[in-house]
Design a protein around this motif. Structure first.
Motif, PDB file in Angstrom:
ATOM      1  N   SER A 162       0.581  -0.800   0.108  1.00  0.00           N
ATOM      2  CA  SER A 162      -0.040  -0.627   0.104  1.00  0.00           C
ATOM      3  C   SER A 162       0.637   1.423  -0.153  1.00  0.00           C
ATOM      4  CB  SER A 162      -1.109   0.208   1.423  1.00  0.00           C
ATOM      5  OG  SER A 162      -1.841  -1.280   1.149  1.00  0.00           O
ATOM      6  N   THR A 163       1.777   1.781  -1.110  1.00  0.00           N
ATOM      7  CA  THR A 163       2.437   2.667  -1.017  1.00  0.00           C
ATOM      8  C   THR A 163       2.645   3.590  -1.312  1.00  0.00           C
ATOM      9  OG1 THR A 163       3.985   0.989  -2.633  1.00  0.00           O
ATOM     10  CG2 THR A 163       4.759   0.961  -0.064  1.00  0.00           C
ATOM     11  N   LEU A 175      -8.028   7.609  -5.796  1.00  0.00           N
ATOM     12  CA  LEU A 175      -8.474   8.559  -5.058  1.00  0.00           C
ATOM     13  C   LEU A 175      -8.309   7.438  -3.541  1.00  0.00           C
ATOM     14  CD1 LEU A 175     -11.838   8.525  -7.195  1.00  0.00           C
ATOM     15  CD2 LEU A 175     -10.267  10.681  -7.206  1.00  0.00           C
ATOM     16  N   THR A 176      -8.230   8.579  -2.616  1.00  0.00           N
ATOM     17  CA  THR A 176      -8.314   8.137  -1.195  1.00  0.00           C
ATOM     18  C   THR A 176      -9.271   6.981  -0.894  1.00  0.00           C
ATOM     19  OG1 THR A 176      -7.142   9.790  -0.478  1.00  0.00           O
ATOM     20  CG2 THR A 176      -8.210   8.526   1.302  1.00  0.00           C
ATOM     21  N   HIS A 177     -10.830   7.990  -0.971  1.00  0.00           N
ATOM     22  CA  HIS A 177     -11.893   6.680  -0.257  1.00  0.00           C
ATOM     23  C   HIS A 177     -11.846   5.697  -1.730  1.00  0.00           C
ATOM     24  CE1 HIS A 177     -13.122   9.783  -3.549  1.00  0.00           C
ATOM     25  NE2 HIS A 177     -13.436   8.984  -4.123  1.00  0.00           N
ATOM     26  N   GLN A 178     -11.255   5.497  -2.644  1.00  0.00           N
ATOM     27  CA  GLN A 178     -11.456   4.752  -3.195  1.00  0.00           C
ATOM     28  C   GLN A 178     -10.492   3.184  -2.999  1.00  0.00           C
ATOM     29  OE1 GLN A 178     -14.808   5.371  -5.222  1.00  0.00           O
ATOM     30  NE2 GLN A 178     -14.128   3.071  -5.938  1.00  0.00           N
ATOM     31  N   GLY A 179      -9.191   3.237  -2.802  1.00  0.00           N
ATOM     32  CA  GLY A 179      -8.088   3.385  -1.726  1.00  0.00           C
ATOM     33  C   GLY A 179      -8.963   2.144  -0.338  1.00  0.00           C
ATOM     34  N   HIS A 220       9.375  -0.398 -10.495  1.00  0.00           N
ATOM     35  CA  HIS A 220       8.627   0.894 -10.571  1.00  0.00           C
ATOM     36  C   HIS A 220       7.054   0.796 -11.848  1.00  0.00           C
ATOM     37  CE1 HIS A 220      11.943   3.238  -9.442  1.00  0.00           C
ATOM     38  NE2 HIS A 220      12.942   2.266 -10.661  1.00  0.00           N
ATOM     39  N   SER A 221       6.895  -0.711 -11.449  1.00  0.00           N
ATOM     40  CA  SER A 221       6.039  -1.356 -12.332  1.00  0.00           C
ATOM     41  C   SER A 221       4.315  -0.620 -10.940  1.00  0.00           C
ATOM     42  CB  SER A 221       5.965  -2.086 -12.744  1.00  0.00           C
ATOM     43  OG  SER A 221       5.891  -3.125 -11.483  1.00  0.00           O
ATOM     44  N   TRP A 222       3.007  -0.910 -12.252  1.00  0.00           N
ATOM     45  CA  TRP A 222       2.188  -1.179 -10.730  1.00  0.00           C
ATOM     46  C   TRP A 222       1.599  -2.167 -10.778  1.00  0.00           C
ATOM     47  CZ3 TRP A 222       0.228   3.808 -10.258  1.00  0.00           C
ATOM     48  CH2 TRP A 222       0.198   5.019 -10.871  1.00  0.00           C
ATOM     49  N   GLU A 278      -0.743 -17.188  -4.346  1.00  0.00           N
ATOM     50  CA  GLU A 278      -2.369 -16.159  -3.699  1.00  0.00           C
ATOM     51  C   GLU A 278      -1.750 -16.212  -2.255  1.00  0.00           C
ATOM     52  OE1 GLU A 278      -5.909 -18.109  -4.016  1.00  0.00           O
ATOM     53  OE2 GLU A 278      -5.316 -18.577  -5.807  1.00  0.00           O
ATOM     54  N   TRP A 279      -0.643 -14.709  -2.366  1.00  0.00           N
ATOM     55  CA  TRP A 279       0.042 -14.197  -0.610  1.00  0.00           C
ATOM     56  C   TRP A 279      -0.084 -12.588  -1.144  1.00  0.00           C
ATOM     57  CZ3 TRP A 279       4.815 -11.652  -0.816  1.00  0.00           C
ATOM     58  CH2 TRP A 279       5.352 -12.116  -1.832  1.00  0.00           C
ATOM     59  N   LEU A 280       0.417 -12.402  -2.609  1.00  0.00           N
ATOM     60  CA  LEU A 280       0.723 -11.312  -2.198  1.00  0.00           C
ATOM     61  C   LEU A 280      -0.700 -10.091  -2.332  1.00  0.00           C
ATOM     62  CD1 LEU A 280       2.470  -8.870  -2.731  1.00  0.00           C
ATOM     63  CD2 LEU A 280       3.011  -9.281  -5.088  1.00  0.00           C
ATOM     64  N   TYR A 281      -1.346  -9.125  -2.077  1.00  0.00           N
ATOM     65  CA  TYR A 281      -2.008  -8.634  -2.365  1.00  0.00           C
ATOM     66  C   TYR A 281      -1.682  -6.555  -2.420  1.00  0.00           C
ATOM     67  CZ  TYR A 281      -4.940 -11.823  -0.052  1.00  0.00           C
ATOM     68  OH  TYR A 281      -5.419 -12.922  -0.338  1.00  0.00           O
ATOM     69  N   ALA A 282      -2.453  -6.169  -3.162  1.00  0.00           N
ATOM     70  CA  ALA A 282      -1.777  -4.150  -3.605  1.00  0.00           C
ATOM     71  C   ALA A 282      -3.104  -3.642  -3.838  1.00  0.00           C
ATOM     72  CB  ALA A 282      -1.114  -4.317  -4.752  1.00  0.00           C
ATOM     73  N   THR A 283      -3.170  -2.526  -2.837  1.00  0.00           N
ATOM     74  CA  THR A 283      -4.465  -1.409  -2.554  1.00  0.00           C
ATOM     75  C   THR A 283      -3.635  -0.211  -2.789  1.00  0.00           C
ATOM     76  OG1 THR A 283      -3.472  -1.347   0.066  1.00  0.00           O
ATOM     77  CG2 THR A 283      -5.224  -3.261  -0.728  1.00  0.00           C
ATOM     78  N   GLY A 284      -4.626   0.541  -2.859  1.00  0.00           N
ATOM     79  CA  GLY A 284      -4.566   1.595  -3.377  1.00  0.00           C
ATOM     80  C   GLY A 284      -3.743   2.121  -4.600  1.00  0.00           C
ATOM     81  N   ASP A 285      -3.263   3.345  -4.175  1.00  0.00           N
ATOM     82  CA  ASP A 285      -3.182   4.531  -6.039  1.00  0.00           C
ATOM     83  C   ASP A 285      -1.642   2.580  -6.358  1.00  0.00           C
ATOM     84  OD1 ASP A 285      -3.756   6.420  -4.968  1.00  0.00           O
ATOM     85  OD2 ASP A 285      -2.239   7.701  -5.591  1.00  0.00           O
TER      86      ASP A 285
END
Length: 488
Positions: free
Chosen positions: A148-149, A327-331, A291-293, A313-320
């Motif tokens: 969540s960087t 957007l903060t609320h969507q994150g 440097h990737s999304w 199935e251990w790596l998750y990502a959230t936000g930008d």
């Protein structure tokens, strides 16, 4: 709480202690997991200190003064100028004077272990943490790691730009001095909001945009914002971009060459896009590109090019960093989903709606709400007309002048605004809504509910707006569309 050296294994490790990372960690802890939250800067992240909150503080005073100036009686009471120092002090307070003590206290109270430092992957579920003193600790996740960087400002490849020490959104929202002359590169949300704020605070602002303002929204939104910026004295130059930039020594004037003409300013704000904060995470050690999304599925699992989750199935990502909706609320929405899913999977339970409303994140596909806090505000949710047509829907756009509703006349003596409703003609539901005008941000959640809930038009007739409020625009949009009497 702070971890002792032996406390290096957790059920979940969250990299990034901003608002999104905090939400992932909180939901997972509520689900029964042990969680470490890793943060290299300030707990609370971009939104609390350099984005959402401080930017709105810079905008609010100017908007309040103009609102008062448009109402008889209040107009006569507004006799002075905006107190710039007071605005900055209020902004400082809202940003907690860039101290995260309060946020860190909340993290501890939530039962989350806060680890300060830079985290890098060394392999699957394995991280090295380097603290401010250079000490390195090896961390292990039993079940999952969530990235969540966030993102950082993108600097375009313009000769001399990087060496001219331009502002990004961080400097624009945290400065303690208002420049006499400010150039802004970029006509998106940040560019338009900061042009509004700095013009209100006394800067001579030049806004340079390669295309139309707010080009991802309905075209009339950008046009109305452009007219408002011109009325504030902003020099709006469309189809313009500097070919070179230079600064006269440290802290000196900045010179931009635009269309062969020199533009000299005190500061230059670059707001042309974002880039993911994944460059120094060690992604190469787990088979990903630095440097990737980080694309994800709707449970926020990171997926590969084939759309399948990575091995284990251990790596998750959230936000930008997911590039789904910056957007903060969507994150935060993604974070709540991820925290619930991680906890449920880790504990081997089926997803349950109690007690946290476990869900996957689907609302950021075609029903994202967003407010641009210019003056007038732009509030939108869902698809624009162009996006709906591109997606293959059979649609009709319904427009209405908000200034014609009774609530507008008591809000302002010269209220001007526009509403647009995009209707899916096949299903008779709303795909998108855009409002432009004073105070329309507070209209947006009703639109969001209508879009996300796919409320049929014949039911919306029974959602009676209070009189006299701006919400009466909903009735006028339905009347403009045409009443289906068979539904009554």
């Amino acid at each position: 709480m702070t971890a002792s050296p032996e406390e290096t294994t957790f059920d979940l490790i969250v990299i990034g202690g901003g608002a999104i990372g905090e939400n992932v960690a909180d939901r997972a802890v509520q689900g029964g997991l042990s969680v470490a939250l890793v943060e290299a800067e300030l707990v609370g992240g971009e939104c609390s200190y350099w984005a959402c909150m401080p930017s709105k503080a810079l905008l609010r005073s100017g908007a309040a003064v103009r609102a008062a100036q448009n109402v008889s009686g209040a107009r006569e009471a507004v006799t002075g100028q905006i107190d710039v120092r007071a605005v900055l002090e209020q902004r400082n307070s809202i940003a907690s004077n860039w101290s995260d003590d309060g946020q860190a206290e909340w993290v501890a109270g939530a039962g989350i272990t806060l680890l300060r430092g830079f985290a890098r992957f060394t392999g699957p579920k394995a991280l090295s943490l380097t603290d401010a003193r250079g000490a390195v600790t090896q961390l292990t996740a039993r079940h999952a790691v969530a990235v969540s960087t966030g993102s950082a400002a993108l600097l375009p490849d313009i000769p001399g730009l990087a060496g001219a020490a331009p502002w990004t959104s961080r400097e624009a929202t945290s400065t303690q001095e208002i420049p006499a002359r400010l150039a802004i590169l970029g006509g998106g949300v940040v560019g338009c909001e900061m042009a509004t704020a700095y013009a209100s605070l006394g800067s001579k602002v030049t806004l340079l945009s390669r295309g139309a303002l707010l080009s991802n929204l309905e075209p009339f939104a950008g046009e109305r914002v452009k007219d408002a910026l011109l009325a504030l004295g902003v020099d709006v130059q469309l189809g313009a971009s500097p070919t070179s930039v230079s600064r006269d020594g440290a802290g000196g004037e900045v010179t931009l060459v635009v269309g062969g003409t020199e533009l000299v300013v005190d500061e230059l704000l670059v707001a042309v896009g974002r880039t993911p904060n994944t460059g120094d995470l060690g992604l190469e050690t787990i088979g990903l590109e630095p440097h990737s999304w980080l694309p994800t599925d709707d449970t926020m699992l990171v997926v590969g090019e084939d759309g399948a989750p990575l091995s284990g199935e251990w790596l998750y990502a959230t936000g930008d960093v997911t590039h789904r909706a910056l957007l903060t609320h969507q994150g935060k929405y993604q974070a709540r989903a991820a925290g619930d899913v991680i906890a449920a999977r880790a504990l081997g339970k089926r997803l349950s709606i109690e007690p946290w409303g476990a869900h996957v994140a689907t609302a950021d596909h075609e029903s994202v709400p967003q407010v641009t806090f210019t003056d007038p505000e732009v509030a939108s949710v869902g698809l624009t007309l162009a996006a709906a047509q591109k997606a293959g829907y059979s649609v009709r756009a319904v427009d209405y002048e908000i200034g014609n509703v009774a609530g507008a006349s008591v809000t302002s003596e010269n209220y001007s605004g526009q509403a647009r409703m995009i209707v899916d003609e096949d299903r008779q539901v709303i795909l998108g809504v855009t409002f432009v005008g004073q105070g329309v941000a507070e209209l947006l959640h009703s639109a969001t509910i209508a879009v996300v809930g796919e409320v049929p038009l014949n039911r919306l007739w029974h959602a009676v707006p209070s009189y006299p409020t701006l919400s009466e625009v909903w009735l006028r949009l339905l009347e403009t569309y045409g009443r289906d009497t068979s539904s009554f």
